[in-house]
Scaffold this active site. Structure first.
Site, short mmCIF file in Angstrom:
data_model
loop_
_atom_site.label_atom_id
_atom_site.label_comp_id
_atom_site.label_asym_id
_atom_site.label_seq_id
_atom_site.Cartn_x
_atom_site.Cartn_y
_atom_site.Cartn_z
N ARG A 137 0.93 -1.20 0.00
CA ARG A 137 -0.39 0.20 0.36
C ARG A 137 1.28 1.84 0.02
O ARG A 137 1.87 1.09 0.77
CB ARG A 137 -0.75 0.36 1.13
N HIS A 139 -7.61 0.92 -6.30
CA HIS A 139 -7.93 -0.48 -5.09
C HIS A 139 -8.39 -1.14 -5.82
O HIS A 139 -9.64 -1.40 -5.36
CB HIS A 139 -8.26 0.38 -4.22
N GLN A 167 -9.76 -3.87 -3.09
CA GLN A 167 -11.28 -3.64 -2.55
C GLN A 167 -13.02 -3.64 -3.57
O GLN A 167 -13.67 -4.64 -3.35
CB GLN A 167 -11.09 -1.85 -2.31
N ASP A 179 -17.19 7.38 -1.12
CA ASP A 179 -15.71 7.54 -0.76
C ASP A 179 -15.40 8.79 0.18
O ASP A 179 -16.25 9.45 -0.46
CB ASP A 179 -14.42 7.11 -1.69
N CYS A 193 -16.40 1.79 0.62
CA CYS A 193 -15.08 1.06 0.68
C CYS A 193 -14.45 0.78 2.65
O CYS A 193 -13.57 0.55 2.66
CB CYS A 193 -14.19 1.41 0.46
N ARG A 213 -13.59 -8.05 1.60
CA ARG A 213 -12.48 -7.93 1.17
C ARG A 213 -10.89 -9.87 1.94
O ARG A 213 -10.54 -9.84 1.29
CB ARG A 213 -11.95 -7.34 2.24
N1 NVA Z 1 -9.32 7.07 -1.51
C1 NVA Z 1 -9.21 6.39 -0.18
C2 NVA Z 1 -9.75 4.49 -0.66
C3 NVA Z 1 -9.74 4.05 1.43
C4 NVA Z 1 -9.28 2.74 1.32
C5 NVA Z 1 -7.93 6.39 0.47
O1 NVA Z 1 -7.54 6.44 -0.69
O2 NVA Z 1 -8.06 7.44 1.22
N1 CP Z 2 -11.17 0.15 2.56
C1 CP Z 2 -9.52 -0.19 2.83
O1 CP Z 2 -8.85 -0.77 1.87
O2 CP Z 2 -9.96 0.32 4.24
P1 CP Z 2 -8.47 -0.01 4.79
O3 CP Z 2 -7.94 1.57 4.86
O4 CP Z 2 -8.62 0.08 6.66
O5 CP Z 2 -7.43 -0.96 4.70
#
Ligand code: NVA
Ligand code: CP
Length: 300
Positions: A102, A129, A132, A219, A259, A287
Protein backbone atom coordinates in the site's frame (compact mmCIF):
# COMPACT_ATOMS: atom_id res chain seq x y z
CA UNK A 1 -2.15 -13.95 -13.80
CA UNK A 2 1.32 -13.10 -12.41
CA UNK A 3 0.53 -10.03 -10.30
CA UNK A 4 -2.41 -7.88 -9.20
CA UNK A 5 -1.15 -4.38 -10.02
CA UNK A 6 -4.42 -2.97 -11.39
CA UNK A 7 -7.72 -4.39 -12.68
CA UNK A 8 -6.93 -3.24 -16.20
CA UNK A 9 -4.36 -6.06 -16.37
CA UNK A 10 -7.00 -8.75 -15.77
CA UNK A 11 -9.34 -10.26 -18.33
CA UNK A 12 -13.06 -10.56 -17.61
CA UNK A 13 -12.52 -14.33 -17.25
CA UNK A 14 -9.77 -13.80 -14.68
CA UNK A 15 -12.00 -11.45 -12.68
CA UNK A 16 -14.85 -13.98 -12.64
CA UNK A 17 -12.36 -16.74 -11.80
CA UNK A 18 -11.35 -14.78 -8.67
CA UNK A 19 -14.99 -14.05 -7.74
CA UNK A 20 -15.98 -17.71 -8.10
CA UNK A 21 -13.04 -18.90 -6.01
CA UNK A 22 -13.82 -16.22 -3.40
CA UNK A 23 -17.41 -17.52 -3.14
CA UNK A 24 -16.07 -21.06 -2.68
CA UNK A 25 -13.55 -20.03 0.01
CA UNK A 26 -16.30 -18.09 1.83
CA UNK A 27 -18.55 -21.15 1.77
CA UNK A 28 -15.75 -23.40 3.01
CA UNK A 29 -14.86 -21.01 5.85
CA UNK A 30 -18.51 -20.76 6.97
CA UNK A 31 -18.80 -24.54 6.98
CA UNK A 32 -15.52 -25.27 8.74
CA UNK A 33 -13.92 -26.79 5.66
CA UNK A 34 -10.17 -26.13 5.85
CA UNK A 35 -8.33 -24.84 2.80
CA UNK A 36 -4.65 -24.63 3.67
CA UNK A 37 -3.42 -24.29 0.09
CA UNK A 38 -0.49 -22.01 0.96
CA UNK A 39 1.39 -23.97 3.63
CA UNK A 40 4.95 -22.70 3.99
CA UNK A 41 4.29 -19.54 1.89
CA UNK A 42 5.20 -16.07 3.17
CA UNK A 43 3.51 -12.80 2.20
CA UNK A 44 5.31 -9.52 2.96
CA UNK A 45 2.92 -6.60 3.52
CA UNK A 46 4.52 -3.17 3.00
CA UNK A 47 2.43 -0.27 4.33
CA UNK A 48 3.30 3.34 3.58
CA UNK A 49 -0.23 4.44 4.58
CA UNK A 50 -2.64 3.45 7.38
CA UNK A 51 -4.97 0.47 7.11
CA UNK A 52 -7.52 -1.48 9.13
CA UNK A 53 -9.24 -3.75 6.62
CA UNK A 54 -6.43 -4.44 4.17
CA UNK A 55 -3.88 -5.26 6.83
CA UNK A 56 -6.10 -7.49 8.96
CA UNK A 57 -7.82 -9.29 6.08
CA UNK A 58 -4.53 -10.15 4.36
CA UNK A 59 -2.96 -11.28 7.63
CA UNK A 60 -5.91 -13.45 8.67
CA UNK A 61 -6.31 -14.66 5.07
CA UNK A 62 -2.73 -15.92 4.85
CA UNK A 63 -3.11 -17.62 8.23
CA UNK A 64 -6.31 -19.38 7.15
CA UNK A 65 -4.60 -20.54 3.98
CA UNK A 66 -1.81 -22.09 6.07
CA UNK A 67 0.81 -19.47 5.27
CA UNK A 68 2.28 -16.49 7.11
CA UNK A 69 2.07 -12.72 6.63
CA UNK A 70 4.74 -10.25 7.73
CA UNK A 71 3.70 -6.66 8.46
CA UNK A 72 6.41 -4.34 7.13
CA UNK A 73 5.91 -0.69 7.96
CA UNK A 74 8.01 1.83 6.04
CA UNK A 75 8.93 3.31 9.42
CA UNK A 76 10.92 0.14 10.10
CA UNK A 77 12.07 -0.85 6.62
CA UNK A 78 15.14 0.81 5.09
CA UNK A 79 12.76 2.15 2.37
CA UNK A 80 11.85 4.81 4.94
CA UNK A 81 15.54 5.84 5.02
CA UNK A 82 15.88 5.97 1.26
CA UNK A 83 16.81 2.43 0.14
CA UNK A 84 15.45 2.21 -3.43
CA UNK A 85 12.35 0.10 -4.13
CA UNK A 86 14.23 -1.77 -6.85
CA UNK A 87 16.88 -2.93 -4.35
CA UNK A 88 14.37 -3.70 -1.60
CA UNK A 89 12.31 -5.96 -3.86
CA UNK A 90 15.34 -7.86 -5.16
CA UNK A 91 16.22 -8.65 -1.53
CA UNK A 92 12.67 -9.47 -0.43
CA UNK A 93 12.22 -11.75 -3.47
CA UNK A 94 14.90 -14.00 -1.94
CA UNK A 95 12.92 -14.46 1.30
CA UNK A 96 9.23 -14.10 0.46
CA UNK A 97 6.74 -15.74 -1.91
CA UNK A 98 4.69 -12.57 -2.59
CA UNK A 99 4.44 -8.91 -1.60
CA UNK A 100 1.34 -6.82 -0.95
CA UNK A 101 2.05 -3.08 -0.94
CA UNK A 102 0.00 0.00 0.00
CA UNK A 103 1.68 3.16 -1.17
CA UNK A 104 1.24 6.48 -2.99
CA UNK A 105 2.64 6.16 -6.53
CA UNK A 106 1.39 3.42 -8.87
CA UNK A 107 4.87 3.48 -10.40
CA UNK A 108 6.31 2.04 -7.18
CA UNK A 109 3.99 -0.97 -7.47
CA UNK A 110 4.88 -1.41 -11.14
CA UNK A 111 8.59 -1.18 -10.21
CA UNK A 112 8.25 -3.92 -7.58
CA UNK A 113 6.87 -6.18 -10.30
CA UNK A 114 9.55 -5.12 -12.77
CA UNK A 115 12.58 -5.62 -10.52
CA UNK A 116 11.33 -8.42 -8.25
CA UNK A 117 10.80 -12.06 -9.09
CA UNK A 118 7.67 -12.80 -7.00
CA UNK A 119 3.96 -11.85 -7.37
CA UNK A 120 3.09 -8.28 -6.34
CA UNK A 121 -0.36 -7.27 -5.07
CA UNK A 122 -1.55 -3.65 -5.02
CA UNK A 123 -3.15 -2.94 -1.64
CA UNK A 124 -4.06 0.64 -2.72
CA UNK A 125 -2.24 3.45 -4.47
CA UNK A 126 -3.41 6.97 -5.29
CA UNK A 127 -4.33 5.55 -8.72
CA UNK A 128 -6.35 2.45 -7.87
CA UNK A 129 -7.60 -0.07 -5.32
CA UNK A 130 -8.10 -3.40 -7.13
CA UNK A 131 -8.50 -5.61 -4.02
CA UNK A 132 -11.35 -3.43 -2.80
CA UNK A 133 -13.21 -3.58 -6.09
CA UNK A 134 -12.91 -7.37 -6.33
CA UNK A 135 -14.63 -7.53 -2.91
CA UNK A 136 -17.20 -4.97 -4.12
CA UNK A 137 -18.07 -7.00 -7.23
CA UNK A 138 -18.34 -10.13 -5.08
CA UNK A 139 -20.76 -8.31 -2.75
CA UNK A 140 -22.89 -6.89 -5.54
CA UNK A 141 -23.18 -10.34 -7.11
CA UNK A 142 -24.21 -11.83 -3.74
CA UNK A 143 -27.04 -9.33 -3.37
CA UNK A 144 -28.14 -8.96 -7.00
CA UNK A 145 -27.46 -12.46 -8.36
CA UNK A 146 -25.44 -11.25 -11.36
CA UNK A 147 -23.51 -8.18 -12.50
CA UNK A 148 -24.12 -7.68 -16.21
CA UNK A 149 -26.48 -4.82 -17.03
CA UNK A 150 -26.58 -3.31 -13.54
CA UNK A 151 -26.05 0.43 -13.14
CA UNK A 152 -23.28 1.37 -10.69
CA UNK A 153 -23.17 5.00 -9.57
CA UNK A 154 -20.14 6.42 -7.74
CA UNK A 155 -20.46 9.81 -6.06
CA UNK A 156 -17.27 11.56 -4.97
CA UNK A 157 -13.61 12.01 -5.84
CA UNK A 158 -12.40 10.64 -9.16
CA UNK A 159 -9.33 8.98 -7.70
CA UNK A 160 -8.39 5.43 -6.67
CA UNK A 161 -11.86 4.06 -5.91
CA UNK A 162 -13.55 5.67 -8.91
CA UNK A 163 -10.77 4.51 -11.24
CA UNK A 164 -10.99 0.88 -10.11
CA UNK A 165 -14.79 0.85 -10.03
CA UNK A 166 -14.88 2.09 -13.62
CA UNK A 167 -12.47 -0.59 -14.84
CA UNK A 168 -14.00 -3.41 -12.78
CA UNK A 169 -17.57 -2.37 -13.55
CA UNK A 170 -17.02 -2.10 -17.30
CA UNK A 171 -15.10 -5.40 -17.45
CA UNK A 172 -18.04 -7.29 -15.92
CA UNK A 173 -20.64 -5.56 -18.12
CA UNK A 174 -22.06 -2.94 -15.77
CA UNK A 175 -23.06 0.59 -16.72
CA UNK A 176 -21.00 3.06 -14.68
CA UNK A 177 -21.98 6.64 -13.80
CA UNK A 178 -19.63 8.93 -11.89
CA UNK A 179 -20.78 12.14 -10.20
CA UNK A 180 -17.83 14.34 -9.26
CA UNK A 181 -16.86 18.02 -9.23
CA UNK A 182 -15.38 19.10 -12.58
CA UNK A 183 -11.83 19.39 -11.18
CA UNK A 184 -11.88 15.94 -9.61
CA UNK A 185 -12.56 13.67 -12.57
CA UNK A 186 -11.27 10.09 -12.82
CA UNK A 187 -8.12 9.28 -14.81
CA UNK A 188 -8.53 10.45 -18.42
CA UNK A 189 -7.05 7.29 -19.98
CA UNK A 190 -9.33 5.07 -17.90
CA UNK A 191 -12.37 7.13 -18.96
CA UNK A 192 -11.38 6.93 -22.64
CA UNK A 193 -10.88 3.15 -22.36
CA UNK A 194 -14.23 2.73 -20.58
CA UNK A 195 -16.14 4.79 -23.11
CA UNK A 196 -14.74 2.61 -25.88
CA UNK A 197 -15.50 -0.65 -24.10
CA UNK A 198 -18.79 -0.01 -22.34
CA UNK A 199 -21.14 2.62 -20.97
CA UNK A 200 -19.59 5.31 -18.76
CA UNK A 201 -21.07 8.71 -17.85
CA UNK A 202 -19.14 11.42 -16.00
CA UNK A 203 -21.17 14.34 -14.71
CA UNK A 204 -21.30 16.88 -11.89
CA UNK A 205 -25.08 16.33 -11.73
CA UNK A 206 -25.55 13.93 -8.80
CA UNK A 207 -29.18 13.10 -9.53
CA UNK A 208 -28.45 12.37 -13.18
CA UNK A 209 -25.73 9.89 -12.16
CA UNK A 210 -27.86 8.25 -9.47
CA UNK A 211 -31.07 7.93 -11.51
CA UNK A 212 -32.17 4.27 -11.68
CA UNK A 213 -28.89 3.07 -10.18
CA UNK A 214 -28.78 -0.46 -8.76
CA UNK A 215 -25.70 0.29 -6.67
CA UNK A 216 -24.65 3.59 -5.06
CA UNK A 217 -21.04 3.89 -3.98
CA UNK A 218 -19.12 6.62 -2.25
CA UNK A 219 -15.75 7.32 -0.61
CA UNK A 220 -14.14 10.05 1.48
CA UNK A 221 -13.65 13.56 0.07
CA UNK A 222 -10.01 13.70 1.23
CA UNK A 223 -7.99 10.51 0.79
CA UNK A 224 -4.89 9.41 2.70
CA UNK A 225 -2.09 11.83 1.89
CA UNK A 226 -4.54 14.68 1.10
CA UNK A 227 -5.10 15.80 4.70
CA UNK A 228 -3.63 19.23 3.88
CA UNK A 229 -6.36 19.80 1.25
CA UNK A 230 -9.19 19.10 3.67
CA UNK A 231 -10.68 22.64 3.67
CA UNK A 232 -10.46 23.08 -0.12
CA UNK A 233 -12.02 19.67 -0.64
CA UNK A 234 -14.85 20.29 1.82
CA UNK A 235 -15.83 23.28 -0.31
CA UNK A 236 -15.40 21.47 -3.64
CA UNK A 237 -17.34 18.35 -2.58
CA UNK A 238 -20.17 20.01 -0.62
CA UNK A 239 -23.37 18.21 -1.67
CA UNK A 240 -21.57 15.16 -3.13
CA UNK A 241 -23.32 13.02 -0.58
CA UNK A 242 -25.32 9.80 -0.65
CA UNK A 243 -28.43 11.06 1.13
CA UNK A 244 -32.22 10.69 1.00
CA UNK A 245 -32.40 12.80 -2.17
CA UNK A 246 -30.01 10.44 -3.97
CA UNK A 247 -31.82 7.35 -2.67
CA UNK A 248 -35.11 8.77 -3.98
CA UNK A 249 -33.92 8.79 -7.61
CA UNK A 250 -32.05 5.45 -7.51
CA UNK A 251 -33.90 2.12 -7.96
CA UNK A 252 -36.10 1.27 -4.99
CA UNK A 253 -33.99 -1.76 -4.13
CA UNK A 254 -30.66 0.00 -4.70
CA UNK A 255 -27.79 -1.13 -2.50
CA UNK A 256 -25.26 1.23 -0.95
CA UNK A 257 -21.57 0.41 -0.64
CA UNK A 258 -18.61 2.24 0.92
CA UNK A 259 -15.02 1.06 0.95
CA UNK A 260 -14.62 2.54 4.47
CA UNK A 261 -13.54 4.36 6.54
CA UNK A 262 -16.66 6.56 6.23
CA UNK A 263 -17.16 10.17 7.22
CA UNK A 264 -20.83 10.44 8.14
CA UNK A 265 -22.27 13.85 7.37
CA UNK A 266 -19.83 14.35 4.48
CA UNK A 267 -19.99 11.78 1.65
CA UNK A 268 -22.87 9.82 3.23
CA UNK A 269 -25.55 10.60 5.80
CA UNK A 270 -25.70 8.58 8.99
CA UNK A 271 -29.27 7.60 8.10
CA UNK A 272 -28.35 6.08 4.71
CA UNK A 273 -25.22 4.43 6.12
CA UNK A 274 -27.10 2.71 8.94
CA UNK A 275 -29.97 1.65 6.67
CA UNK A 276 -27.40 -0.14 4.46
CA UNK A 277 -24.95 -1.25 7.17
CA UNK A 278 -25.54 -4.94 6.41
CA UNK A 279 -24.36 -4.49 2.81
CA UNK A 280 -21.44 -2.27 3.79
CA UNK A 281 -20.10 -4.68 6.40
CA UNK A 282 -20.65 -7.71 4.16
CA UNK A 283 -18.52 -5.78 1.67
CA UNK A 284 -15.81 -5.30 4.30
CA UNK A 285 -15.94 -9.02 5.16
CA UNK A 286 -15.62 -9.92 1.50
CA UNK A 287 -12.18 -8.28 1.40
CA UNK A 288 -11.00 -11.39 3.24
CA UNK A 289 -12.52 -13.89 0.81
CA UNK A 290 -11.64 -12.00 -2.37
CA UNK A 291 -8.01 -11.50 -1.31
CA UNK A 292 -7.66 -15.14 -0.28
CA UNK A 293 -8.80 -16.01 -3.80
CA UNK A 294 -6.17 -13.65 -5.25
CA UNK A 295 -3.48 -15.22 -3.05
CA UNK A 296 -4.45 -18.74 -4.11
CA UNK A 297 -4.52 -17.76 -7.81
CA UNK A 298 -1.06 -16.19 -7.53
CA UNK A 299 0.67 -18.64 -5.21
CA UNK A 300 -0.86 -22.12 -5.37
N1 NVA B 1 -9.81 6.97 -1.34
C1 NVA B 1 -9.46 6.44 -0.03
C2 NVA B 1 -9.73 4.96 -0.01
C3 NVA B 1 -9.48 4.30 1.32
C4 NVA B 1 -9.72 2.82 1.28
C5 NVA B 1 -8.01 6.72 0.26
O1 NVA B 1 -7.18 6.58 -0.65
O2 NVA B 1 -7.70 7.11 1.38
N1 CP C 1 -11.11 -0.04 2.43
C1 CP C 1 -9.84 -0.16 2.87
O1 CP C 1 -8.91 -0.40 2.10
O2 CP C 1 -9.69 -0.07 4.22
P1 CP C 1 -8.33 0.13 5.00
O3 CP C 1 -7.77 1.48 4.61
O4 CP C 1 -8.71 0.07 6.45
O5 CP C 1 -7.37 -0.97 4.63
Amino acid sequence: MKHLLKLGDLSTEEIFGILNLADQLKYERKNGIGHQYLKGKHLGMIFQKSSTRTRVSFEVGMDELGGKALFLSDRDLQIGRGEPIKDTVRVLSRYLDAIMIRTFAQQDVEDLAKYGSIPIINGLTDYCHPCQVLADLMTIREYKGSLKGLKLCFIGDGNNMANSLIVGGIKVGMEVAIACPDNYRPDADICAWAQKNGKLTITSDIEEAARNADVLYTDVWASMGQEGEKKVREAAFAGFCVDARVMAVAKQDAMVLHCLPAHRGEEITDEVFEAHAQEIFDEAENRLHAQKAVLVKLLK
